[in-house]
Motif scaffolding. Structure first.
Motif, short mmCIF file in Angstrom:
data_model
loop_
_atom_site.label_atom_id
_atom_site.label_comp_id
_atom_site.label_asym_id
_atom_site.label_seq_id
_atom_site.Cartn_x
_atom_site.Cartn_y
_atom_site.Cartn_z
N THR A 1 0.83 -1.20 0.00
CA THR A 1 0.00 0.00 0.00
C THR A 1 0.87 1.25 0.00
OG1 THR A 1 -1.52 1.32 1.36
CG2 THR A 1 -0.15 -0.24 2.51
N VAL A 2 0.35 2.33 -0.61
CA VAL A 2 1.07 3.60 -0.54
C VAL A 2 1.04 4.17 0.87
CG1 VAL A 2 0.68 4.13 -2.98
CG2 VAL A 2 -0.97 4.94 -1.26
N LEU B 1 4.18 -4.18 -5.12
CA LEU B 1 3.23 -3.26 -5.76
C LEU B 1 2.56 -2.44 -4.67
CD1 LEU B 1 3.51 -5.89 -7.64
CD2 LEU B 1 1.39 -5.11 -8.69
N ARG B 2 2.93 -1.17 -4.58
CA ARG B 2 2.33 -0.28 -3.59
C ARG B 2 1.08 0.35 -4.20
NH1 ARG B 2 8.07 2.32 -1.54
NH2 ARG B 2 8.64 0.58 -0.16
N LEU B 3 -0.07 -0.14 -3.73
CA LEU B 3 -1.35 0.23 -4.33
C LEU B 3 -1.94 1.48 -3.70
CD1 LEU B 3 -3.05 -3.31 -4.43
CD2 LEU B 3 -1.49 -2.29 -6.10
N ALA B 4 -2.48 2.35 -4.56
CA ALA B 4 -3.26 3.49 -4.09
C ALA B 4 -4.67 3.02 -3.73
CB ALA B 4 -3.29 4.56 -5.18
N VAL C 1 10.41 -2.24 -6.23
CA VAL C 1 9.24 -1.53 -5.70
C VAL C 1 8.60 -0.69 -6.80
CG1 VAL C 1 8.45 0.18 -4.01
CG2 VAL C 1 10.23 -1.48 -3.39
N TRP C 2 7.26 -0.73 -6.87
CA TRP C 2 6.52 -0.02 -7.91
C TRP C 2 5.27 0.62 -7.31
CZ3 TRP C 2 8.80 -0.06 -12.73
CH2 TRP C 2 9.81 -1.00 -12.91
N ASN C 3 5.10 1.91 -7.56
CA ASN C 3 3.85 2.57 -7.19
C ASN C 3 2.79 2.28 -8.25
OD1 ASN C 3 4.93 3.77 -4.88
ND2 ASN C 3 5.58 5.61 -6.00
N ILE C 4 1.62 1.80 -7.80
CA ILE C 4 0.53 1.50 -8.70
C ILE C 4 -0.59 2.49 -8.39
CG2 ILE C 4 -0.96 -0.31 -9.61
CD1 ILE C 4 2.05 -0.97 -9.77
#
Length: 291
Positions: free
Chosen positions: A105-106, A154-157, A208-211
């Motif tokens: 998570t973001v 995957l850091r999810l918004a 790490v990836w912001n989604i």
């Protein structure tokens, strides 16, 4: 055939499963209830009952053939189920694994008073659940590094999509325009979670990836756009200070940041839904907003 196993096939997990299935993967996913198992089967996802505890024979058998893994079960007081002391090593459980994705998570960034953050920003988690996420992220990244396996975090918004969106809230009468000056939230359409997971898996990308979509914005603007699309009156403004909120809902307003997706875009991923206006318009026009 490539085989994807989803641990925790909920709202995001199902979208990921459908995306991988359409790309030619066989897909299995865990769920806690027999009722939800039937819904997964209807989507072409083989259900496996799992409560997050001991690994059953059925789950172990599916792990043994998995080439791809998505872990969507939130850590709790006992931590991530695949990294508990009694759990066998990942390489033992999943000897055919080629790529793994962990859904985070973001929220791990904490509060940045509306400023921009990216994957290199120092983490400052505020809530206990975000602290647990950071610990789980570190487990997954360390495991990938030790094994030479691409592991993507995957850091999810904030997630929305068919059946879970502001249009649905307007119809249900639950939409509220909470006003907190300068507050913005980040959001992502659930189909783009599926698409980004497949993109990272097919390119064997770890790290790490912001989604999140292109446009962080005030939550009250999303409600106003939903009202406009439906031809309904915009709900009245409610001052955040006087609003009745659960402790969890109020905690979300304690974090204010704009999350960048520049890294994912630079890698070549194209979002189907790059902002909430485009996305809500598609949901409304297609009639899929009800789910």
């Amino acid at each position: 055939m490539k085989h994807l196993l989803i641990l925790g096939a909920g709202f995001s997990g199902k979208a990921i499963g459908e995306t991988f299935r359409d790309a030619g993967f066989s897909v299995a996913g865990t769920t806690r209830s027999a009722e939800k198992a039937e819904a997964l089967r209807a989507l072409g996802v083989e259900p496996i009952l799992y409560d997050g505890g001991a690994i059953s024979e059925a789950l172990a058998a599916d792990m043994a053939r998995a080439t791809h893994l998505v872990q969507s079960i939130a850590p709790g007081k006992d931590g991530d189920p695949l990294f508990r002391t009694e759990s066998p090593a990942l390489s033992t459980l999943m000897p055919k694994l080629e790529w793994a994705g962990y859904l985070s998570t973001v929220g791990v960034y904490g509060d940045h008073k509306g400023g921009w953050v990216n994957e290199d920003t120092v983490l400052n988690p505020v809530s206990a659940r975000s602290v647990e996420r950071v610990e789980a992220e570190n487990h997954w990244l360390a495991s990938g590094e030790a094994s030479g396996l691409p592991v993507a975090v995957l850091r999810l918004a904030g997630i929305y999509g068919p059946g879970r969106n502001a249009l649905r809230n307007m119809e249900d009468g639950t939409a509220r325009r909470l006003i907190k000056p300068d507050q913005v939230f980040n959001r992502i359409r659930v189909e783009d979670i599926g698409g980004s997971a497949l993109f990272l898996a097919q390119k064997h990308l770890g790290g790490v990836w912001n989604i999140t979509d292109d446009e962080p914005g005030p939550p009250q603007d999303v409600v106003a756009e939903a009202a406009r699309l439906m031809g309904l009156p915009t709900p009245p403004d409610i001052a955040f200070e006087t609003a009745e909120l659960s402790p969890m809902a109020r905690s979300f307003y304690g974090e204010n940041k704009r999350v960048s997706n520049a890294k994912l875009r630079a890698a070549g991923f194209d979002f189907r839904f790059s902002n909430y206006r485009q996305s809500l318009a598609e949901l409304h026009a297609s009639g899929r907003w009800r789910g």
